[in-house]
Scaffold this motif. Structure first.
Motif, short mmCIF file in Angstrom:
data_model
loop_
_atom_site.label_atom_id
_atom_site.label_comp_id
_atom_site.label_asym_id
_atom_site.label_seq_id
_atom_site.Cartn_x
_atom_site.Cartn_y
_atom_site.Cartn_z
N GLU A 69 1.11 -1.11 -0.20
CA GLU A 69 0.01 0.05 0.08
C GLU A 69 0.52 1.54 -0.03
O GLU A 69 1.63 1.24 0.79
N SER A 70 0.92 2.24 -0.98
CA SER A 70 1.53 3.55 -1.07
C SER A 70 0.61 4.55 -0.05
O SER A 70 -0.36 4.48 -0.10
N ASN A 71 1.77 5.87 0.75
CA ASN A 71 1.29 6.40 1.34
C ASN A 71 1.86 7.54 0.96
O ASN A 71 1.72 8.40 1.48
N ASP A 72 1.93 7.38 -0.43
CA ASP A 72 2.25 9.09 -1.25
C ASP A 72 1.23 9.75 -0.90
O ASP A 72 0.32 8.93 -1.13
N GLY A 73 1.06 11.01 -1.46
CA GLY A 73 0.04 11.92 -1.36
C GLY A 73 -0.45 12.19 -3.51
O GLY A 73 0.43 11.61 -3.81
N PRO A 74 -1.35 12.34 -3.37
CA PRO A 74 -1.84 12.37 -4.70
C PRO A 74 -0.88 13.96 -5.56
O PRO A 74 -0.69 14.65 -4.89
N VAL A 75 -0.65 13.47 -7.07
CA VAL A 75 -0.14 14.15 -7.79
C VAL A 75 -1.31 14.61 -8.69
O VAL A 75 -2.18 13.62 -9.34
N VAL A 76 -1.33 15.61 -9.81
CA VAL A 76 -1.66 15.80 -10.87
C VAL A 76 -1.09 15.88 -11.86
O VAL A 76 0.25 16.92 -11.66
N TRP A 77 -0.92 15.72 -12.77
CA TRP A 77 -0.48 15.65 -14.21
C TRP A 77 -1.49 16.77 -15.03
O TRP A 77 -2.28 16.47 -15.57
N GLY A 88 -1.56 19.77 -24.63
CA GLY A 88 -1.97 18.38 -25.99
C GLY A 88 -0.49 19.22 -26.79
O GLY A 88 -1.25 18.87 -27.76
N THR A 89 0.04 20.16 -26.32
CA THR A 89 1.22 21.32 -27.68
C THR A 89 2.52 19.90 -27.46
O THR A 89 3.67 21.17 -27.86
N GLY A 90 2.81 18.22 -26.53
CA GLY A 90 4.36 18.48 -26.57
C GLY A 90 4.76 18.27 -25.41
O GLY A 90 6.15 17.59 -25.35
N LYS A 91 3.93 19.24 -24.63
CA LYS A 91 5.05 19.30 -22.78
C LYS A 91 3.75 18.73 -21.65
O LYS A 91 2.55 19.19 -22.48
N TYR A 92 4.70 18.53 -20.95
CA TYR A 92 3.07 17.74 -19.52
C TYR A 92 3.77 18.65 -18.25
O TYR A 92 5.03 18.41 -18.46
N SER A 93 3.37 18.41 -17.42
CA SER A 93 3.50 19.42 -16.37
C SER A 93 2.84 17.80 -15.23
O SER A 93 2.28 17.61 -15.39
N ILE A 94 3.72 17.68 -13.78
CA ILE A 94 3.79 16.92 -13.35
C ILE A 94 4.05 17.57 -11.72
O ILE A 94 4.99 18.25 -11.54
N SER A 95 2.44 17.92 -11.46
CA SER A 95 3.08 18.54 -9.60
C SER A 95 2.40 17.89 -8.61
O SER A 95 1.30 16.65 -8.49
N ALA A 96 2.65 17.73 -7.38
CA ALA A 96 1.84 17.66 -6.22
C ALA A 96 0.32 17.99 -6.56
O ALA A 96 0.41 19.35 -6.43
N LEU A 97 -0.70 17.61 -5.75
CA LEU A 97 -1.99 17.95 -5.46
C LEU A 97 -2.19 18.93 -4.70
O LEU A 97 -2.14 18.78 -3.42
N PRO A 98 -2.66 20.05 -5.03
CA PRO A 98 -3.18 21.28 -3.71
C PRO A 98 -3.99 20.22 -2.98
O PRO A 98 -5.30 19.85 -3.17
#
Length: 744
Positions: free
Chosen positions: A242-250, A254-264
């Motif tokens: 089981e994971s205890n990591d917090g949620p993330v947001v991707w 759709g322009t060739g790049k994406y970002s990943i960060s911790a969900l507020p």
């Protein structure tokens, strides 16, 4: 070190490209975006494996989807070209050119959600998850929320979720299927386990190609993926921790790049994944609840997990075609039939079966109690839809059954059928053709059983309603001709009005010496029995099939044979009938009555020559026959009158007129040399040639009427008036002569 690894990746990609292009031997492949994607994927995977231990920053960062650039190697042999995969162009292909219908995006995203739930269900079922949380208390379900004010659509599942690394791996690489990789991994682990302890995993997994997620960009300016992982595989790969990591947001536009960060923290995300689509302004209809409900019921109504739309359950109908046919109750069949057919009657017959050749197939067909091609309603669309793992692939598919089977309603589900990348069409046309043949044989076999076990139901209900479709199948589906011909029924000359006989029954009643099957086209039974073509069959006591419609005539012409016996029209000149005994009876009766014996052989030859010469514009050949008794003449070996009328009808509907229609060809006329009309015309041709010619013309037109070939009977009216006038004048003249004689 990083540079060396990248160069190795480039060389590997270049070798892959060269091998693929040489196999296809086509220059267009060398610049194909798919090749670019393939080589870039190899490069990306090598680079990714070299930096597996890299520490991810806790701050927001950006990663290119698959941008790969190669430089010329100094120690290379020959000319080397730079190779680059343009991510935006590839995304444009996936999101704008791959799918035919924009609404398919919802099917793809719901399928992804179902796969996430299936993965977690498998882990829970096999007991490989560890931890002390209450994860199992969270129901496995899909929830969809529409927001017309914000113009967003959110698809949420309570499945396995994703970590940062999994987001990069699954969402950051186009055409990498996380579901397919998960199935492969779990199957490898299961190989050494006890089969009784292993969950039959893989049957519920839908995803295969890894491009379905990007269909969301067809309708969205921006896509957010919020996820909280349920856990991760332990280091020894035997447990799922089981994971205890917090949620993330991707996030990506759709322009060739994406970002990943911790969900507020102010945004809640429980276990699982939420895909938020920020819809394009011109596609705001996908934020409407009724529109989304319609799409869900069309494509995803049989997903194995509950789907809720704004709190209301959508998929309430069970995929009963996957059940054992013996366990499905009639009430469920009735409800499912009304769902797939959009009709309110009860099915006339149900065909529920499974087969494993040429591939694994689960099918459920219904025959409605009536068809809809009536009263000008128009041609029906195919009624059977293609599913794969309970997901709609193609509604009302024209490839599953032949066109004549369009009255059949139902579904066909195959997990093994190769699909196109867009999952909108089957890919292997040869395999689809084999499946089509197998399903058609199954349907015909079912109808044959109904014909034998429930003959009254077959005749009175099915055949009365659907005989036209069977006949259409004989004319179109040449591989099924003989099987379909056994399902046909006709009236015959020896039966009663309305009594139907199959071709098998007709053959069983034939005398041993009869090698052919005879049929006669006529508008009605009464006219068929009065036809001059029936005279020879009545004398020889042979049974004749009566057909009353143009499609029947067309069927007989296409079928040609049945069980090795030729199908012969009664208007054929050579019928192979032995009329010697009948001729002897006629001879005896004529001798007893003292009637005229008819024309001699030389007189008949002379008459035929005169007849053919006088009516050269209508008659190609004239000869004597012994097939007639009460009729003076018939035409033989002529074209079908029914088909001629049908062709004229088609021509008229297309703007043509009878005046420019194809003229009637010259006919072969067979005369009865013993008939009084023929004998009388023979005597008149010397005494009154003009009257003899008019009578001969009338004889030919009478033959055309009997054959159904006279296009317009009004052409005979002037001649008939002349003949009546001639008769009246002769009678008046005779009466005047009598009166004058009495006066004298």
């Amino acid at each position: 070190m990083t540079t060396q690894i990248q160069l190795a990746a480039v060389r590997t990609a270049r070798r892959q490209l060269s091998r693929f292009a040489s196999r296809n031997n086509n220059s267009r492949w060398r610049s194909s975006p798919l090749l670019c994607h393939h080589a870039a994927d190899v490069t990306n995977s090598i680079c990714r494996s070299s930096s597996a231990n890299r520490q991810w920053s806790t701050t927001q960062y950006q990663v290119s989807f698959m941008s790969t650039e190669a430089a010329k190697s100094e120690d290379s042999i020959g000319e080397e070209m730079d190779f680059q995969a343009e991510t935006r162009q590839l995304l444009d292909i996936v999101t704008n050119s791959l799918y035919t219908d924009k609404e398919v995006f919802l099917r793809e995203l719901v399928s992804n959600a179902s796969d996430a739930l299936e993965k977690l269900r498998h882990i829970q079922a096999t007991g490989t998850i560890t931890g002390s949380s209450d994860q199992e208390s969270i129901p496995l379900e899909i929830r969809i929320t529409t927001d017309e004010a914000a113009n967003t659509l959110t698809i949420t599942d309570t499945g396995i979720g994703m970590t940062k690394e999994e987001m990069v791996s699954n969402l950051g690489t186009i055409a990498r299927s996380g579901s397919k990789a998960f199935v492969h991994e779990m199957n490898l682990k299961a190989q050494g386990a006890d089969p009784s302890d292993v969950d039959p995993f893989g049957e519920g997994i839908i995803g295969r190609f890894g491009v379905g997620f990007y269909s969301g960009f067809m309708v969205s300016d921006k896509v957010d993926v919020r996820s909280k992982s349920a856990g991760k595989v332990s280091d020894n790969e035997t447990q799922f921790t089981e994971s205890n990591d917090g949620p993330v947001v991707w996030e990506s536009t759709g322009t060739g790049k994406y970002s990943i960060s911790a969900l507020p923290e102010d945004i809640r995300q429980d276990r699982g994944t939420s895909v938020v689509l920020h819809l394009k302004p011109e596609l705001s209809q996908y934020s409407n609840e009724s529109t989304i409900e319609t799409i869900l019921k069309k494509y995803s109504n049989f997903v194995g997990f509950p789907i809720y739309l704004n709190g209301n359950r959508v998929n309430t109908i069970d995929a009963i075609w996957l059940h054992d046919p013996k366990t499905v109750e009639e009430e469920k069949h009735s409800a499912f039939y009304k769902y797939v057919s959009h009709m309110h009657d009860e099915p006339l017959s149900t065909i529920h079966f499974r087969m494993d050749a040429p591939l694994d197939i689960k099918a459920l067909f219904y025959i409605p109690s009536f068809h809809q091609e009536k009263y000008g309603m128009g041609r029906m669309e195919p009624g059977v839809s293609l599913y794969s793992r309970k997901i709609l692939i193609e509604a009302k598919s024209p490839d599953i059954l032949p066109d004549w089977c369009r009255f059949v309603k139902g579904v066909v589900d195959s997990e093994d059928l190769p699909l196109s990348i867009s999952r909108e069409k089957p890919q292997d046309t040869a395999l689809v053709g084999k499946m089509r043949k197998a399903l058609t044989r199954k349907l015909i076999s079912h109808l044959s059983k109904m014909m034998k076990k429930e003959p009254e139901k077959y005749k009175d209900e099915f055949y009365k309603e659907y005989n036209f479709f069977l006949k259409e199948g004989i004319c179109q589906d040449f591989e099924s001709q003989q099987q379909l011909s056994k399902l046909l029924y006709f009236e015959t000359s020896k039966g009663m009005a309305g009594e139907l006989v199959s071709l098998d029954e007709y053959v069983s009643r034939c005398p041993p010496e009869q090698n052919d099957i005879y049929y006669l086209f006529a508008p009605s039974r009464e006219l068929a029995l009065q036809s001059p073509y029936m005279e020879t069959f009545l004398k020889s006591k042979r049974e004749v099939i009566f057909i009353y419609s143009a499609i029947d005539d067309f069927v007989m012409g296409n079928l040609k044979q049945f069980e090795g016996r030729n199908l012969l029209s009664a208007d054929r000149s050579e019928l192979g009938l032995n009329d010697d005994s009948a001729d002897e009876d006629d001879k005896d009766s004529s001798d007893d009555s003292g009637a005229a014996k008819g024309l001699t052989s030389s007189e008949a030859t002379d008459f035929c020559a005169w007849f053919q010469t006088t009516l050269a514009s209508k008659v190609s050949k004239c000869k004597t026959t012994n097939r007639l008794s009460s009729s003076p003449a018939v035409i033989t070996d002529n074209e079908s009158g029914a088909l001629r009328r049908m062709m004229r009808m088609v021509e008229t509907s297309e703007g043509g007129t009878s005046s420019n229609s194809m003229p009637l060809p010259k006919q072969t006329v067979e005369i009865n040399p013993k008939h009084e009309i023929i004998i009388g015309i023979h005597r008149l041709k010397e005494k009154d040639p003009m009257l003899a010619e008019v009578l001969a013309e009338q004889v030919v037109d009478n033959c055309l009427v009997a054959a159904g070939l006279l296009d317009d009977g009004r052409t005979m009216l002037p001649r008939l008036n002349d003949l009546m006038l001639c008769i009246v004048k002769n009678n008046v003249s005779e009466d005047s002569d009598e009166e004058d004689f009495k006066k004298e």
